[in-house]
Design a protein around this motif. Structure first.
Motif, PDB file in Angstrom:
ATOM      1  N   ASN A 154     -19.191 -22.575 -19.956  1.00  0.00           N
ATOM      2  CA  ASN A 154     -18.789 -22.493 -21.346  1.00  0.00           C
ATOM      3  C   ASN A 154     -19.722 -23.806 -22.234  1.00  0.00           C
ATOM      4  OD1 ASN A 154     -17.703 -22.762 -23.830  1.00  0.00           O
ATOM      5  ND2 ASN A 154     -15.450 -22.695 -23.122  1.00  0.00           N
ATOM      6  N   GLU A 155     -20.422 -23.455 -23.040  1.00  0.00           N
ATOM      7  CA  GLU A 155     -21.340 -24.446 -23.754  1.00  0.00           C
ATOM      8  C   GLU A 155     -20.854 -24.253 -25.291  1.00  0.00           C
ATOM      9  OE1 GLU A 155     -25.157 -23.351 -22.765  1.00  0.00           O
ATOM     10  OE2 GLU A 155     -24.802 -23.851 -20.523  1.00  0.00           O
ATOM     11  N   GLY A 156     -19.775 -23.720 -25.691  1.00  0.00           N
ATOM     12  CA  GLY A 156     -19.162 -23.791 -26.863  1.00  0.00           C
ATOM     13  C   GLY A 156     -17.922 -23.864 -27.176  1.00  0.00           C
ATOM     14  N   THR A 157     -17.512 -23.615 -28.443  1.00  0.00           N
ATOM     15  CA  THR A 157     -16.062 -23.707 -28.725  1.00  0.00           C
ATOM     16  C   THR A 157     -15.145 -22.979 -27.858  1.00  0.00           C
ATOM     17  OG1 THR A 157     -15.976 -22.566 -30.580  1.00  0.00           O
ATOM     18  CG2 THR A 157     -16.530 -24.879 -31.041  1.00  0.00           C
ATOM     19  N   THR A 158     -15.779 -21.868 -27.595  1.00  0.00           N
ATOM     20  CA  THR A 158     -14.762 -20.889 -26.720  1.00  0.00           C
ATOM     21  C   THR A 158     -15.844 -20.292 -25.899  1.00  0.00           C
ATOM     22  OG1 THR A 158     -15.139 -18.901 -28.180  1.00  0.00           O
ATOM     23  CG2 THR A 158     -13.316 -20.245 -28.822  1.00  0.00           C
ATOM     24  N   LEU A 159     -15.253 -19.731 -24.765  1.00  0.00           N
ATOM     25  CA  LEU A 159     -15.990 -18.946 -23.568  1.00  0.00           C
ATOM     26  C   LEU A 159     -16.885 -17.799 -24.361  1.00  0.00           C
ATOM     27  CD1 LEU A 159     -17.326 -18.770 -20.760  1.00  0.00           C
ATOM     28  CD2 LEU A 159     -15.229 -17.509 -20.193  1.00  0.00           C
ATOM     29  N   THR A 160     -16.277 -16.995 -25.333  1.00  0.00           N
ATOM     30  CA  THR A 160     -16.806 -15.873 -25.846  1.00  0.00           C
ATOM     31  C   THR A 160     -17.990 -16.252 -26.764  1.00  0.00           C
ATOM     32  OG1 THR A 160     -14.452 -14.933 -25.955  1.00  0.00           O
ATOM     33  CG2 THR A 160     -16.414 -13.878 -27.238  1.00  0.00           C
ATOM     34  N   SER A 161     -17.797 -17.367 -27.585  1.00  0.00           N
ATOM     35  CA  SER A 161     -18.778 -17.530 -28.571  1.00  0.00           C
ATOM     36  C   SER A 161     -20.201 -18.129 -27.669  1.00  0.00           C
ATOM     37  CB  SER A 161     -18.447 -18.906 -29.378  1.00  0.00           C
ATOM     38  OG  SER A 161     -18.028 -19.969 -28.639  1.00  0.00           O
ATOM     39  N   SER A 162     -19.950 -18.733 -26.348  1.00  0.00           N
ATOM     40  CA  SER A 162     -21.022 -19.283 -25.695  1.00  0.00           C
ATOM     41  C   SER A 162     -21.588 -18.209 -25.080  1.00  0.00           C
ATOM     42  CB  SER A 162     -20.157 -20.247 -24.436  1.00  0.00           C
ATOM     43  OG  SER A 162     -21.192 -20.616 -23.704  1.00  0.00           O
ATOM     44  N   VAL A 163     -20.923 -17.208 -24.377  1.00  0.00           N
ATOM     45  CA  VAL A 163     -21.636 -16.133 -23.825  1.00  0.00           C
ATOM     46  C   VAL A 163     -22.384 -15.339 -24.887  1.00  0.00           C
ATOM     47  CG1 VAL A 163     -21.260 -13.796 -22.435  1.00  0.00           C
ATOM     48  CG2 VAL A 163     -19.722 -15.997 -21.720  1.00  0.00           C
ATOM     49  N   SER A 164     -21.700 -15.115 -26.079  1.00  0.00           N
ATOM     50  CA  SER A 164     -22.266 -14.343 -27.225  1.00  0.00           C
ATOM     51  C   SER A 164     -23.985 -14.975 -27.471  1.00  0.00           C
ATOM     52  CB  SER A 164     -21.420 -14.454 -28.257  1.00  0.00           C
ATOM     53  OG  SER A 164     -21.859 -13.704 -29.485  1.00  0.00           O
ATOM     54  N   LYS A 165     -23.995 -16.150 -27.718  1.00  0.00           N
ATOM     55  CA  LYS A 165     -24.989 -16.838 -28.237  1.00  0.00           C
ATOM     56  C   LYS A 165     -26.060 -16.450 -26.930  1.00  0.00           C
ATOM     57  CE  LYS A 165     -23.209 -20.687 -30.605  1.00  0.00           C
ATOM     58  NZ  LYS A 165     -22.898 -21.905 -30.587  1.00  0.00           N
ATOM     59  N   LYS A 166     -25.769 -16.572 -25.943  1.00  0.00           N
ATOM     60  CA  LYS A 166     -26.830 -16.172 -24.599  1.00  0.00           C
ATOM     61  C   LYS A 166     -27.220 -14.796 -24.655  1.00  0.00           C
ATOM     62  CE  LYS A 166     -24.651 -19.857 -21.812  1.00  0.00           C
ATOM     63  NZ  LYS A 166     -23.770 -20.502 -20.831  1.00  0.00           N
ATOM     64  N   LEU A 167     -26.409 -13.891 -25.011  1.00  0.00           N
ATOM     65  CA  LEU A 167     -26.527 -12.427 -24.758  1.00  0.00           C
ATOM     66  C   LEU A 167     -27.153 -11.881 -26.319  1.00  0.00           C
ATOM     67  CD1 LEU A 167     -23.501 -11.148 -22.702  1.00  0.00           C
ATOM     68  CD2 LEU A 167     -25.707 -11.774 -22.074  1.00  0.00           C
ATOM     69  N   CYS A 168     -27.495 -12.666 -27.349  1.00  0.00           N
ATOM     70  CA  CYS A 168     -27.639 -12.204 -28.660  1.00  0.00           C
ATOM     71  C   CYS A 168     -28.693 -11.340 -28.754  1.00  0.00           C
ATOM     72  CB  CYS A 168     -27.852 -13.280 -29.766  1.00  0.00           C
ATOM     73  SG  CYS A 168     -29.225 -14.261 -29.100  1.00  0.00           S
ATOM     74  N   LYS A 169     -29.625 -11.244 -27.740  1.00  0.00           N
ATOM     75  CA  LYS A 169     -30.884 -10.578 -27.969  1.00  0.00           C
ATOM     76  C   LYS A 169     -30.916  -9.566 -26.682  1.00  0.00           C
ATOM     77  CE  LYS A 169     -33.852 -14.090 -30.185  1.00  0.00           C
ATOM     78  NZ  LYS A 169     -35.051 -14.846 -30.275  1.00  0.00           N
ATOM     79  N   CYS A 170     -29.760  -9.377 -25.928  1.00  0.00           N
ATOM     80  CA  CYS A 170     -29.777  -8.533 -24.831  1.00  0.00           C
ATOM     81  C   CYS A 170     -28.994  -7.463 -24.851  1.00  0.00           C
ATOM     82  CB  CYS A 170     -29.247  -9.296 -23.607  1.00  0.00           C
ATOM     83  SG  CYS A 170     -30.389 -10.860 -23.221  1.00  0.00           S
ATOM     84  N   LYS A 171     -29.265  -6.135 -24.617  1.00  0.00           N
ATOM     85  CA  LYS A 171     -28.590  -4.880 -24.747  1.00  0.00           C
ATOM     86  C   LYS A 171     -27.498  -4.861 -23.832  1.00  0.00           C
ATOM     87  CE  LYS A 171     -32.156  -2.157 -26.924  1.00  0.00           C
ATOM     88  NZ  LYS A 171     -32.688  -0.862 -26.847  1.00  0.00           N
ATOM     89  N   THR A 172     -27.680  -5.261 -22.451  1.00  0.00           N
ATOM     90  CA  THR A 172     -26.967  -5.420 -21.237  1.00  0.00           C
ATOM     91  C   THR A 172     -26.650  -6.946 -20.936  1.00  0.00           C
ATOM     92  OG1 THR A 172     -28.166  -4.923 -19.519  1.00  0.00           O
ATOM     93  CG2 THR A 172     -27.156  -3.033 -21.030  1.00  0.00           C
TER      94      THR A 172
END
Length: 233
Positions: A207-225
């Protein structure tokens, strides 16, 4: 087999097919899509559903948890309806009935990024609800989840307990770690998982963001899976 339910009604069960036997219980099919989880006599209170959690889960009726329908108390231990109703807070639950959900066995690493983020967000919201209610999350793993339609469903919440002796910060920290560990375990139990991906999976759910979801979302922003991300890193 006779049990009193949580309302003091005497119920008789004819147990059907044994579906599963674990360290603390057996699970039987009793009717249609209803299953009965029957604890062994030696099962400790830490692994048994309790009355408080049962009422909380019933009230929440969360779409990402399976439905626990009723609690049952062994007739020989409860002695009588009057005794049960006056001592129900102190008596151990001997069994409970729940609605069975068929597992679709999804390979979450190959599912879309949107699928992962949707379920992560919903389960993170549920985690926050548990934290505010003072519930200490425990034993969240692949074996205690099912993939159903577009949802990751939590089942076997027996080990979750109201944490009266822990402060809010400790509960919050435990529950956040529990959520991270759940998703790491979901990935590790995928058919497409390899031990070579261990560091990448841990990095994804750090978790590198305010929420785990936002953190994971940033890492996956350019990935289809999620697998795309893991193979690139």
């Amino acid at each position: 087999m006779y049990y009193y339910n949580s309302k003091g009604e005497l119920i008789s069960f004819t147990l059907g097919e044994l579906k599963y036997q674990g360290k603390s219980s057996k699970i039987f099919r009793v009717k249609d899509e209803c299953y009965l989880k029957q604890y062994f006599s030696y099962s400790t209170s830490t692994v048994r559903m309790d009355l408080e959690l049962f009422h909380i889960l019933k009230k929440l009726n969360h779409p990402h948890t399976n439905k626990t329908l009723e609690l049952y108390y062994d007739r020989t231990k409860a002695k009588s309806k009057e005794y049960l109703m006056s001592h129900i807070q102190d008596l151990a639950v001997d069994a409970y009935k729940y609605l069975y959900i068929e597992d679709n066995y999804v390979d979450i690493m190959k599912e879309s990024t949107e699928y992962l983020l949707y379920n992560l967000q919903e389960l993170e919201r549920l985690t926050n609800i548990f934290t505010e209610l003072g519930i200490w999350m425990r034993d969240f793993k692949r074996e205690n989840t099912v993939y159903y339609q577009d949802k990751i469903m939590l089942i076997d919440l027996d080990c979750c307990k109201l944490a009266r002796n822990n402060n809010h910060y400790d509960i919050q920290r435990n529950n956040k770690e529990c959520l991270q560990e759940l998703f790491i375990d979901l990935f590790e139990k995928c058919k497409s998982y390899s031990y070579r991906y261990e560091d990448e999976v841990f990095d994804l759910f750090a978790n590198e963001g305010t929420t785990l979801t936002s953190s994971v979302s940033k890492k996956l922003c350019k990935c289809k899976t999620p697998l795309d991300y893991i193979k690139k890193n």
